[in-house]
Design a protein around this motif. Structure first.
Motif, PDB file in Angstrom:
ATOM      1  N   ASN A   1      37.589  37.096  48.218  1.00 50.68           N
ATOM      2  CA  ASN A   1      38.402  37.688  49.259  1.00 50.68           C
ATOM      3  C   ASN A   1      38.421  39.894  49.271  1.00 50.68           C
ATOM      4  OD1 ASN A   1      38.599  35.913  51.190  1.00 50.68           O
ATOM      5  ND2 ASN A   1      40.370  35.633  50.408  1.00 50.68           N
ATOM      6  N   GLY A   2      38.044  40.081  48.078  1.00 47.02           N
ATOM      7  CA  GLY A   2      38.463  41.385  47.409  1.00 47.02           C
ATOM      8  C   GLY A   2      39.747  41.564  46.876  1.00 47.02           C
ATOM      9  N   PHE A   3      40.564  40.736  46.441  1.00 44.44           N
ATOM     10  CA  PHE A   3      41.581  41.017  46.131  1.00 44.44           C
ATOM     11  C   PHE A   3      41.583  41.235  44.298  1.00 44.44           C
ATOM     12  CE2 PHE A   3      43.556  38.647  48.707  1.00 44.44           C
ATOM     13  CZ  PHE A   3      44.042  39.628  50.093  1.00 44.44           C
TER      14      PHE A   3
ATOM     15  N   LEU B   1      34.677  36.413  42.062  1.00 39.36           N
ATOM     16  CA  LEU B   1      35.282  35.678  41.410  1.00 39.36           C
ATOM     17  C   LEU B   1      35.235  34.771  42.860  1.00 39.36           C
ATOM     18  CD1 LEU B   1      38.087  35.907  38.802  1.00 39.36           C
ATOM     19  CD2 LEU B   1      35.322  35.797  39.116  1.00 39.36           C
ATOM     20  N   THR B   2      34.996  33.100  42.352  1.00 35.69           N
ATOM     21  CA  THR B   2      35.068  32.153  43.661  1.00 35.69           C
ATOM     22  C   THR B   2      37.068  32.513  43.771  1.00 35.69           C
ATOM     23  OG1 THR B   2      35.484  29.803  42.114  1.00 35.69           O
ATOM     24  CG2 THR B   2      32.736  31.059  42.811  1.00 35.69           C
TER      25      THR B   2
ATOM     26  N   ILE C   1      33.461  29.598  38.250  1.00 39.35           N
ATOM     27  CA  ILE C   1      34.881  30.927  38.525  1.00 39.35           C
ATOM     28  C   ILE C   1      33.595  32.146  38.867  1.00 39.35           C
ATOM     29  CG2 ILE C   1      34.691  31.193  36.240  1.00 39.35           C
ATOM     30  CD1 ILE C   1      37.522  30.409  38.942  1.00 39.35           C
ATOM     31  N   VAL C   2      33.150  32.435  39.144  1.00 42.84           N
ATOM     32  CA  VAL C   2      31.980  34.525  38.697  1.00 42.84           C
ATOM     33  C   VAL C   2      31.406  33.382  40.449  1.00 42.84           C
ATOM     34  CG1 VAL C   2      30.626  35.537  38.101  1.00 42.84           C
ATOM     35  CG2 VAL C   2      32.455  35.042  36.314  1.00 42.84           C
TER      36      VAL C   2
ATOM     37  N   GLY D   1      31.048  22.853  43.505  1.00 43.15           N
ATOM     38  CA  GLY D   1      31.248  24.177  41.698  1.00 43.15           C
ATOM     39  C   GLY D   1      32.374  24.848  42.445  1.00 43.15           C
ATOM     40  N   GLU D   2      32.416  25.216  42.852  1.00 41.10           N
ATOM     41  CA  GLU D   2      33.871  26.800  42.441  1.00 41.10           C
ATOM     42  C   GLU D   2      35.016  26.693  42.436  1.00 41.10           C
ATOM     43  OE1 GLU D   2      32.353  29.438  46.403  1.00 41.10           O
ATOM     44  OE2 GLU D   2      31.916  27.856  46.799  1.00 41.10           O
ATOM     45  N   VAL D   3      36.012  27.587  41.740  1.00 42.53           N
ATOM     46  CA  VAL D   3      36.600  26.813  41.882  1.00 42.53           C
ATOM     47  C   VAL D   3      37.639  28.030  42.051  1.00 42.53           C
ATOM     48  CG1 VAL D   3      38.533  27.803  39.792  1.00 42.53           C
ATOM     49  CG2 VAL D   3      36.192  26.706  38.843  1.00 42.53           C
ATOM     50  N   LEU D   4      38.585  27.159  43.108  1.00 41.36           N
ATOM     51  CA  LEU D   4      39.175  28.016  44.093  1.00 41.36           C
ATOM     52  C   LEU D   4      40.679  28.444  43.524  1.00 41.36           C
ATOM     53  CD1 LEU D   4      38.436  25.551  47.246  1.00 41.36           C
ATOM     54  CD2 LEU D   4      37.039  27.671  46.719  1.00 41.36           C
TER      55      LEU D   4
END
Length: 832
Positions: free
Chosen positions: A80-82, A301-302, A573-574, A353-356
């Motif tokens: 989200n851009g943080f 990142l995801t 994770i990316v 497979g995205e790590v949240l």
């Protein structure tokens, strides 16, 4: 004019030749003169023709210098851009030993003035000697001799032993330590205020060799929430980084996390410029054109930082509550408070497979490593038995317990070992005779269910719902007693299907030090223990015990495979990388840029090579949505060889785990937490509990177990596990929760997963944190994940630190409507 001086000696003095031996001496002198003149002529020729180029280069080096300009390091942001890692301007005060004055008095004057400005002492010799003299002489002598024997630094040894504290570095000490590289600036102090930096730079004309060098410091706004993921930086580890990778001695590089594994992408490429310098080493003018540096790539990142913070706080609260809940020893009746110091949570998108979220406790503050590696802090972390520096979500391996039952369940259905509706009897305990002495009752081995009364007749769905151990003993190891026959999968087929679920293998996440865990085989036990595989080993493997170990991420992947219908995606994770112009960047296996992509005005993808030239390559698949956001490209690394109908049976069993039909009829996941509110909010869930026995070094040191307890099948301490996914009919999130020494999984791991799922969807009390409601409106919503018993622990609502998105740097969108953060940095220059 007289010509006497031009005549030979014998003509000027006819009698000189009468002197015996004078002619020979004159001839010898003539030969010497001719030889010396020849050497001088040859030397002149050698200096001009042979060594001329080298000497010219040396002269040029004395006049000119090639300065390297550090590239701005890439920033790291969440989905989200943080901001998770960015660059903060800082200033270092340095001394280049080669440019110091030659006179001792002038050097002392430079050091004295610099000490006044920076507060760094000129020397610590006298003060250090006074400390040594006031310390215990016997301890000083003992440790000094030990240091000399082992070739260690005496002062460092005395300091580490706690005998004599070592004072901070002095100016003389720093210069002496860096005297082997006289043209490399030695850092005297770091992080000086900008006003002081300007003052020192102004006075540096009177302090030859002193310079202020701007340098960007790495700042981690999310701190200990993401320390294991982002990592931290430190000095160049060894000479190979300098010789092979082109780093300089005073550079800082990634030591852990993404800072380490993505070092090449983040570091960028140095720039160069040539300057003319004066005798003090100060720049006079620039010569030629400057080669500008190429900024490092930005990592998007995801990870969802808001979900990460919520999960972190929920886990921390449950760990504290768990540690305050006394446990009763079933044999002695003694009550003790458990030690709960380690936990991990992994949340993933099961369809990509995205790590949240990836939470690790205990954690550390990576901002402490901004300017140096603080020795005391680092050693305190390194010596902690619970290893705070390790990312346990991907590097910690533990017995998975009953959560692993989903693997033999799927394998048994696929192999036809058992049909989904066949009922098997669970009497609570079964006895397996020794294969070599089947008639010897003394060698019969009992295997018990966690419910000693037994679950009676159960089929596949009910076995998953109630986590029936006996059912999975029989399915995995086989059974042939009392007219009931089950063939059994054995370790061979468990290994085959377990690998398809992602166990026993590195799955390729971008983080460093991913562990494989242990998916045992017959050959592995023979090589490791010198023993053959037994039926008892099959039984233990079927319930995730024995030699089986897995990481929390592998557990989340296992749940994802069931949730998505049988596909193992590479965990990521990316999400993607961008350059400083906002282009999406594609790199090869050697981290070299092979393509850049951006959305065109008409929605098409514009693809260029690393230099910006148009590129046509059908193997590079980069797509953007209608808003110009990059579309994530998942990668399937394995497929589960189980038909959809069989997978659906397992899904239905997991669905029943979280259902509470009545006070007497409920699954293990609904024992202590109420999932009804999530169901009513349109978020049906599925899960699997796990309580895994263990006996490791920590447990043995604490006296919680002994190695012989394992062989004697005595009661052992337990880890708490739980895996889940939601929504049941269209999964968006899969969660794995692990609590070291957490006890019962349904009590201490299941509620954590419930709260993480509720937070992800912004349901109930989490609507103000992840949704659009105000805190007052969210408080009026139904409470999610309420305990089934009012006396059970319920966490308070976490407070987020990530309250605003990152400031966009360019008009080019990144993804999810957020654009990358501007990588603000200072520029550091050093001589080459």
């Amino acid at each position: 004019m007289s010509s006497i001086g031009w005549k030979p000696p014998d003509e000027r003095d006819p009698e000189i030749h009468q002197i015996p031996g004078v002619g020979g001496r004159l001839l010898f002198m003539r030969v010497i003169v001719v030889f010396v003149l020849s050497l001088l002529v040859y030397r002149v020729y050698w200096l001009q023709q042979t060594a001329g180029e080298d000497l010219g280069t040396r002269a040029t080096d004395n006049q000119f210098a090639v300065l390297t300009t550090n590239a701005p390091r890439g920033v790291i942001v969440d989905r989200n851009g943080f901001p998770l890692a960015n660059n903060k301007p800082s200033f270092n005060v340095t001394i280049t030993p080669a440019f110091l004055p030659t006179e001792e008095g002038e050097i002392e004057a430079v050091f004295s003035r610099l000490a006044e400005l920076t507060g760094v002492p000129i020397t610590n010799t006298v003060a250090q000697q006074q400390l040594v003299a006031s310390a215990n002489p016997e301890l000083v002598n003992t440790y000094s001799r030990l240091a000399e024997i082992y070739g260690a630094n005496v002062e460092e040894t005395l300091d580490q032993a706690g005998v004599v504290p070592q004072l901070a570095d002095s100016i003389e000490g720093i210069v002496a330590e860096n005297s082997f590289a006289p043209y490399v600036p030695a850092v005297i102090t770091t992080g000086v205020p900008i006003s002081m930096a300007y003052r020192i730079e102004q006075e540096s004309i009177y302090m030859p060799g002193v310079r202020v060098i701007p340098q960007a410091l790495r700042e981690y706004p999310s701190g200990d929430y993401t320390a294991h993921i982002i990592g931290y930086m430190g000095p160049v580890p060894n000479q190979n980084w300098i010789d092979l990778l082109g780093y300089e001695r005073d550079d800082r590089v990634g030591w852990a996390g993404l800072e380490s594994s993505m070092e090449i992408e983040l570091a960028g490429t140095r720039g160069e410029r040539t300057i003319e310098k004066d005798w003090t080493g100060r720049e006079v003018r620039q010569v030629g054109e400057e080669i500008p540096p190429e900024a490092g790539l930005n990592l998007h990142l995801t990870l969802d930082l808001r979900l990460q913070e919520i999960a972190y706080d929920i886990v921390r609260q449950y760990m504290v509550a768990n540690s305050q809940e006394a446990r009763r020893d079933e044999i002695t009746g003694e009550q003790t408070l458990p030690e709960i110091e380690q936990a991990a949570v992994v949340a993933m998108n099961p369809k990509t497979g995205e790590v949240l979220a990836m939470v690790n406790l205990p954690t550390f503050d990576n901002n402490r490593f901004q300017t140096e590696v603080p020795v005391d802090y680092y050693l305190g972390l390194a010596r902690n038995e619970y290893t705070p520096l390790v990312n346990h979500a991907i590097s910690g391996t533990y017995p998975p317990g009953s959560t692993f039952k989903l693997v033999p369940a799927s394998a048994a259905l696929a192999e036809g070992v058992i049909s989904p509706d066949r009922y098997i009897l669970d009497p609570g305990t079964i006895e397996i005779p020794n294969r070599f002495a089947p008639n010897d009752p003394g060698r019969v081995q009992p295997f018990v269910c966690w419910n000693l009364a037994g679950h009676g007749l159960v089929n596949m769905r009910l076995a998953i719902k109630h986590s029936c151990d006996v059912y999975f003993y029989k399915v995995t190891g086989g059974f042939d007693q009392d007219g009931e026959f089950v063939e059994g999968l054995t370790v061979d087929r468990i290994n085959l299907y377990g690998s398809q679920f992602g166990y026993g293998r590195v799955q390729g996440i971008e983080l460093p030090l991913e562990a494989t865990g242990n998916l045992p085989t017959r050959a592995w036990k023979r090589q490791s223990y010198g023993e053959p595989w037994s039926t008892g080993d099959d039984y233990n493997l079927g319930i995730g015990q024995g030699f089986m170990t897995a990481t929390p991420m592998q557990q989340a992947q296992m749940a994802s495979v069931i949730a998505n219908g049988g596909f193992l995606y590479r965990p990521r994770i990316v999400h993607h990388m961008t350059d400083d112009d906002g282009n999406v960047v594609i790199v090869d296996g050697d981290s070299k840029i092979i393509a850049r992509a951006r959305p065109g005005r008409d929605g098409e993808t514009i693809l260029t090579d690393a230099d910006g030239n148009p590129l046509v390559d059908p193997t590079i698949n980069v797509q953007f949505d209608a808003d110009g956001n990059y579309i994530f490209q998942p990668e399937v690394i394995d497929t589960l060889a189980v038909d959809r109908e069989s997978i659906q049976v397992v899904q239905e069993g997991m669905r029943m785990v979280n259902q509470r039909l009545s006070e007497e009829d409920f699954g293990t996941g609904a024992t202590y937490v109420d999932w009804t509110a999530l169901e009513e909010a349109g978020i049906p869930t599925a899960g699997k509990t796990g309580t895994a026995e263990y006996c490791d070094n920590i447990a043995i040191d604490r006296g919680w177990c002994r190695f012989e307890d394992i062989a004697q099948r005595r009661i052992l301490p337990t880890h708490a596990w739980y895996v889940a996914y939601a929504p049941y009919d269209d999964p968006e999130i899969a969660v794995a929760v692990f609590v070291f020494n957490g006890g019962e999984g349904s009590l201490w791991a299941t509620p954590i997963a419930c709260h993480v799922i509720a937070a992800y969807f912004g349901a109930g009390q989490y609507a103000s944190l992840m949704g659009e409601l105000t805190p007052e409106e969210a408080a009026a919503q139904p409470t999610m994940c309420a305990p089934t018993n009012p006396g059970l622990f319920s966490p308070i609502l976490p407070q987020l630190s990530s309250t605003a998105p990152a400031t966009p740097a360019t008009p080019e969108p990144a993804f999810d409507g957020i654009v990358p953060v501007d990588p603000s940095t200072g520029i550091e220059e050093s001589g080459e």
